[in-house]
Design an enzyme around this catalytic site. Structure first.
Site, PDB file in Angstrom:
ATOM      1  N   ASP A   9       4.331 -17.456 -34.438  1.00 32.47           N
ATOM      2  CA  ASP A   9       5.443 -18.397 -34.570  1.00 32.47           C
ATOM      3  C   ASP A   9       4.806 -19.806 -34.569  1.00 32.47           C
ATOM      4  OD1 ASP A   9       8.040 -19.580 -34.384  1.00 32.47           O
ATOM      5  OD2 ASP A   9       7.758 -19.762 -32.215  1.00 32.47           O
ATOM      6  N   ASP A  11       6.806 -23.282 -33.957  1.00 31.52           N
ATOM      7  CA  ASP A  11       7.395 -24.192 -32.970  1.00 31.52           C
ATOM      8  C   ASP A  11       7.363 -23.562 -31.579  1.00 31.52           C
ATOM      9  OD1 ASP A  11       8.172 -26.158 -34.895  1.00 31.52           O
ATOM     10  OD2 ASP A  11       9.824 -24.865 -35.489  1.00 31.52           O
TER      11      ASP A  11
END
Ligand code: B16
Ligand code: MG
Length: 216
Positions: A9, A11
């Protein structure tokens, strides 16, 4: 090695932009006189821009207050706030442990991909100096369903030529951990504070990432 790929991922995992997403939504919520707390923000992580706005409206009992056009304008205001906040990002903003973990994965012959539903992901990766560091970066514009749907993780695995069970996903959100598991992958959770579904490996921060003991 059993594992063929690591899917990150962006963020809240590669860099701490999760706090900028919160700040940008908080600025918008304040301007509208809406309540919005850090606890509320946990529900927005990994969720698309419009879905995030809808959650804030629902929290404030304002689901029906705006037309679609007005909601699109509110999303633009949030994104303008966000772009302003991320304009100062540099390679020094890569979170601790990430560069070493990526280097170890590459040295072991694994592929690395990014599974971010953020349309700003390419700009953030460029500012971090990571634009060419991944074997595959999912295109958020082509993803039709937000996390917890597994779509983005499955697209990453398939684009690299692997099955879900060949991959490990790393996430900081409950929706992301659910998406990783639904894609058939092993999960590493980074400070996942609200989680009905436990990550396979739970870490307090990316500084605790350790390739040798976590990747089989
Ligand atoms: P944007 P991730 C997600 O990115 C964020 O967690 C979420 O808070 C944000 O609303 C979403 O991207 C959309 O971002 O408005 O920039 O397109 O966690 O999947 O990297
Ligand atoms: Mg995240």
């Amino acid at each position: 090695m059993k594992t063929k790929a690591i899917i990150f991922d962006l963020d809240g995992v590669i860099t701490d932009t999760a706090r900028y997403h919160f700040k940008a939504w908080k600025m918008l919520a304040d301007s509208l006189g809406f309540g919005f707390t850090e606890a509320d923000n946990e529900r927005l992580k990994g969720v698309s821009r419009m879905d995030s706005l809808n959650i804030i409206l629902e929290i404030n009992g304002a689901e029906d207050r705006f037309t679609l056009e007005e909601k699109e304008a509110l999303c633009k205001t949030k994104n303008d706030n966000y772009i302003q906040l991320i304009s100062q990002i540099t390679p020094a903003d890569i979170l601790p442990g990430i560069s070493d973990f990526m280097a170890a994965a590459k040295a072991a012959g694994l592929s690395c991909a990014v599974a971010s539903v953020s349309k700003n992901a390419p700009a953030v990766l460029k500012s971090l100096g990571l634009a060419d560091s991944f074997d595959y970066v999912a295109d958020a514009k082509k993803i039709t369903r937000s996390k917890p749907d597994p779509e983005i993780f499955t697209v990453c695995a398939e684009s690299l030529g692997f099955k879900g069970s060949d991959c490990i996903g790393i996430e900081d959100s409950q929706a992301g951990i659910e998406a990783i598991h639904a894609a058939g992958m092993k999960s590493i959770g980074i400070n996942v504070t609200v989680c009905s579904l436990e990550p396979d490996i739970h870490l307090k921060s990316t500084a605790e990432l350790d390739f040798a003991s976590m990747v089989d």
